[in-house]
Design a protein around this motif. Structure first.
Motif, PDB file in Angstrom:
ATOM      1  N   ALA A 243     -11.771  -0.220  11.532  1.00 44.38           N
ATOM      2  CA  ALA A 243     -12.248   0.317  10.253  1.00 44.38           C
ATOM      3  C   ALA A 243     -11.163   1.165   9.590  1.00 44.38           C
ATOM      4  CB  ALA A 243     -13.517   1.138  10.456  1.00 44.38           C
ATOM      5  N   SER A 244     -10.428   1.962  10.364  1.00 39.81           N
ATOM      6  CA  SER A 244      -9.336   2.767   9.803  1.00 39.81           C
ATOM      7  C   SER A 244      -8.243   1.882   9.234  1.00 39.81           C
ATOM      8  CB  SER A 244      -8.726   3.686  10.875  1.00 39.81           C
ATOM      9  OG  SER A 244      -9.574   4.771  11.158  1.00 39.81           O
ATOM     10  N   ILE A 245      -7.914   0.825   9.973  1.00 37.63           N
ATOM     11  CA  ILE A 245      -6.880  -0.108   9.511  1.00 37.63           C
ATOM     12  C   ILE A 245      -7.321  -0.764   8.200  1.00 37.63           C
ATOM     13  CG2 ILE A 245      -5.684  -2.262  10.090  1.00 37.63           C
ATOM     14  CD1 ILE A 245      -6.010  -1.266  13.104  1.00 37.63           C
ATOM     15  N   ALA A 246      -8.629  -1.136   8.140  1.00 45.63           N
ATOM     16  CA  ALA A 246      -9.168  -1.749   6.914  1.00 45.63           C
ATOM     17  C   ALA A 246      -9.136  -0.764   5.751  1.00 45.63           C
ATOM     18  CB  ALA A 246     -10.592  -2.231   7.167  1.00 45.63           C
ATOM     19  N   TYR A 247      -9.553   0.488   5.998  1.00 46.66           N
ATOM     20  CA  TYR A 247      -9.535   1.519   4.951  1.00 46.66           C
ATOM     21  C   TYR A 247      -8.131   1.668   4.370  1.00 46.66           C
ATOM     22  CZ  TYR A 247     -14.181   3.775   5.482  1.00 46.66           C
ATOM     23  OH  TYR A 247     -15.517   4.067   5.466  1.00 46.66           O
ATOM     24  N   LEU A 248      -7.141   1.800   5.251  1.00 47.92           N
ATOM     25  CA  LEU A 248      -5.773   2.056   4.782  1.00 47.92           C
ATOM     26  C   LEU A 248      -5.220   0.868   3.998  1.00 47.92           C
ATOM     27  CD1 LEU A 248      -4.375   3.924   7.904  1.00 47.92           C
ATOM     28  CD2 LEU A 248      -4.973   4.917   5.690  1.00 47.92           C
ATOM     29  N   ASP A 249      -5.573  -0.349   4.428  1.00 51.07           N
ATOM     30  CA  ASP A 249      -5.150  -1.553   3.714  1.00 51.07           C
ATOM     31  C   ASP A 249      -5.762  -1.578   2.311  1.00 51.07           C
ATOM     32  OD1 ASP A 249      -3.836  -4.130   3.569  1.00 51.07           O
ATOM     33  OD2 ASP A 249      -5.838  -5.010   3.678  1.00 51.07           O
ATOM     34  N   ILE A 250      -7.051  -1.217   2.225  1.00 50.21           N
ATOM     35  CA  ILE A 250      -7.754  -1.176   0.934  1.00 50.21           C
ATOM     36  C   ILE A 250      -7.126  -0.123   0.020  1.00 50.21           C
ATOM     37  CG2 ILE A 250      -9.944  -0.485  -0.144  1.00 50.21           C
ATOM     38  CD1 ILE A 250     -11.293  -1.831   2.387  1.00 50.21           C
ATOM     39  N   ILE A 251      -6.813   1.034   0.579  1.00 45.46           N
ATOM     40  CA  ILE A 251      -6.233   2.124  -0.217  1.00 45.46           C
ATOM     41  C   ILE A 251      -4.848   1.732  -0.736  1.00 45.46           C
ATOM     42  CG2 ILE A 251      -5.352   4.492  -0.044  1.00 45.46           C
ATOM     43  CD1 ILE A 251      -7.874   4.875   1.958  1.00 45.46           C
ATOM     44  N   ASP A 252      -4.083   1.008   0.074  1.00 47.25           N
ATOM     45  CA  ASP A 252      -2.782   0.493  -0.395  1.00 47.25           C
ATOM     46  C   ASP A 252      -2.971  -0.459  -1.577  1.00 47.25           C
ATOM     47  OD1 ASP A 252      -1.224   1.906   1.349  1.00 47.25           O
ATOM     48  OD2 ASP A 252      -1.035   0.298   2.835  1.00 47.25           O
ATOM     49  N   LYS A 253      -4.001  -1.307  -1.491  1.00 45.35           N
ATOM     50  CA  LYS A 253      -4.272  -2.253  -2.584  1.00 45.35           C
ATOM     51  C   LYS A 253      -4.683  -1.523  -3.858  1.00 45.35           C
ATOM     52  CE  LYS A 253      -5.504  -6.298   0.198  1.00 45.35           C
ATOM     53  NZ  LYS A 253      -6.622  -7.167   0.659  1.00 45.35           N
ATOM     54  N   ILE A 254      -5.448  -0.424  -3.699  1.00 47.25           N
ATOM     55  CA  ILE A 254      -5.846   0.377  -4.872  1.00 47.25           C
ATOM     56  C   ILE A 254      -4.599   0.958  -5.540  1.00 47.25           C
ATOM     57  CG2 ILE A 254      -7.036   2.498  -5.603  1.00 47.25           C
ATOM     58  CD1 ILE A 254      -9.141   1.866  -3.409  1.00 47.25           C
ATOM     59  N   GLN A 256      -1.629  -0.283  -5.423  1.00 47.42           N
ATOM     60  CA  GLN A 256      -0.927  -1.395  -6.068  1.00 47.42           C
ATOM     61  C   GLN A 256      -1.556  -1.724  -7.413  1.00 47.42           C
ATOM     62  OE1 GLN A 256      -0.893  -4.704  -3.310  1.00 47.42           O
ATOM     63  NE2 GLN A 256       0.249  -3.564  -1.784  1.00 47.42           N
ATOM     64  N   GLN A 257      -2.895  -1.721  -7.451  1.00 44.31           N
ATOM     65  CA  GLN A 257      -3.600  -2.006  -8.704  1.00 44.31           C
ATOM     66  C   GLN A 257      -3.268  -0.976  -9.767  1.00 44.31           C
ATOM     67  OE1 GLN A 257      -4.759  -4.901  -9.186  1.00 44.31           O
ATOM     68  NE2 GLN A 257      -6.865  -5.110  -8.516  1.00 44.31           N
ATOM     69  N   LEU A 258      -3.067   0.255  -9.337  1.00 37.89           N
ATOM     70  CA  LEU A 258      -2.745   1.350 -10.277  1.00 37.89           C
ATOM     71  C   LEU A 258      -1.254   1.402 -10.599  1.00 37.89           C
ATOM     72  CD1 LEU A 258      -4.960   4.145  -8.666  1.00 37.89           C
ATOM     73  CD2 LEU A 258      -5.363   3.059 -10.884  1.00 37.89           C
ATOM     74  N   GLY A 259      -0.448   0.631  -9.867  1.00 35.93           N
ATOM     75  CA  GLY A 259       1.000   0.662 -10.081  1.00 35.93           C
ATOM     76  C   GLY A 259       1.659   1.872  -9.490  1.00 35.93           C
ATOM     77  N   ASP A 260       1.037   2.436  -8.406  1.00 34.05           N
ATOM     78  CA  ASP A 260       1.557   3.674  -7.807  1.00 34.05           C
ATOM     79  C   ASP A 260       2.311   3.443  -6.513  1.00 34.05           C
ATOM     80  OD1 ASP A 260       0.462   5.045  -9.894  1.00 34.05           O
ATOM     81  OD2 ASP A 260      -1.289   5.758  -8.799  1.00 34.05           O
ATOM     82  N   VAL A 261       2.636   2.200  -6.188  1.00 36.16           N
ATOM     83  CA  VAL A 261       3.344   1.941  -4.931  1.00 36.16           C
ATOM     84  C   VAL A 261       4.837   2.115  -5.158  1.00 36.16           C
ATOM     85  CG1 VAL A 261       3.858   0.205  -3.201  1.00 36.16           C
ATOM     86  CG2 VAL A 261       1.563   0.370  -4.145  1.00 36.16           C
TER      87      VAL A 261
END
Length: 261
Positions: A243-254, A256-261
């Motif tokens: 679940a932690s791994i999934a959360y962090l992957d989702i947060i990275d995608k968010i 990316q969507q915001l252009g903050d990577v």
């Protein structure tokens, strides 16, 4: 709000799908970078659970010449919730729309948030008073997007469809859909079971049908509930959990969507 760079709503048409838990994990993940200033605003007026999940339920809001001061979980993670203003945790909040709207307006105008990189707004289920108010009040400063939370079963998905339709109608960009409680991995035998069966295709199918990004699926882990009850960061306590791994992957995608990577 001019000092807030990113404003993100966490939405769902359905109650009990894990919006507040996801909001807390998102806030903790952003604040893991000590150079990132993060705020969490809880506009779930009748069911404020954010203070408990973040371990600050006994705190109170203090007023100063510059406005209300948020309650700080750590130096770079501030929180505002009606939960801090109640005489007792047992007190019911029985307010009609205008009074709710007034408090949300105060949270936006009268709280001394300072310079924030992210403001994450936790909302109640539905598409009514609180949602319309936050959209109206943030119209000028702009909302960067919404993360929509669901669980796999059709009973939840039907309400989440309405939530995405709400976003489309009021002009909020949907950053993506998260499927919570997506399967359960037994900690002993490691076998995965579908507690909430995705009888109509689950969150992934819904995201395809509605034309939104599928950010990921978070499996059930009993320790998420335990962490929320004790007010500690699940991501910090159990980094090895799927679940932690999934959360962090989702947060990275968010990001990316915001252009903050």
């Amino acid at each position: 709000m001019s000092s807030v760079k990113r404003k993100i709503l966490v939405l769902s048409g359905k109650g009990g799908v894990g919006k507040s838990t996801f909001t807390a994990q998102l806030g903790w993940a952003f604040a893991a970078d000590e150079n990132v200033q993060t705020g969490i605003m809880d506009v779930d007026i009748c069911g404020p659970s954010i203070p408990t999940i973040l371990g600050i339920a006994s705190e109170q809001v203090h007023a100063s010449s510059s406005g209300w001061s948020p309650v700080y979980v750590q130096d770079n993670l501030g929180v505002m919730s009606v939960g801090f203003m109640l005489p007792s945790a047992k007190d019911a909040i029985m307010w009609r729309g205008p009074k709710k709207n007034g408090l949300i307006s105060q949270f936006l105008k009268d709280v001394d948030w300072g310079d924030l990189d992210y403001l994450v707004v936790d909302t109640p289920p539905g598409t009514s008073d609180e949602h319309l108010s936050i959209v109206q009040y943030l119209k000028e400063s702009g909302i960067d997007g919404a993360v929509v939370i669901t669980t796999p079963q059709e009973v939840a998905l039907q309400d989440v469809r309405r939530e995405i339709d709400f976003c489309n109608k009021v002009g909020i960009r949907v950053l993506g859909l998260v499927e919570n409680m997506s399967g359960f991995v037994c900690p002993n035998c490691k076998t995965e079971s579908q507690i909430f069966k995705p009888s109509t295709g689950g969150g992934r199918r819904l995201a395809q049908d509605m034309g939104v990004e599928f950010l990921g699926a978070v499996p059930l882990d009993p320790r998420i509930g335990k962490s929320a009850d004790y007010g500690v960061s699940f991501l910090d306590e159990y980094p090895e959990s799927p679940a932690s791994i999934a959360y962090l992957d989702i947060i990275d995608k968010i990001k990316q969507q915001l252009g903050d990577v």
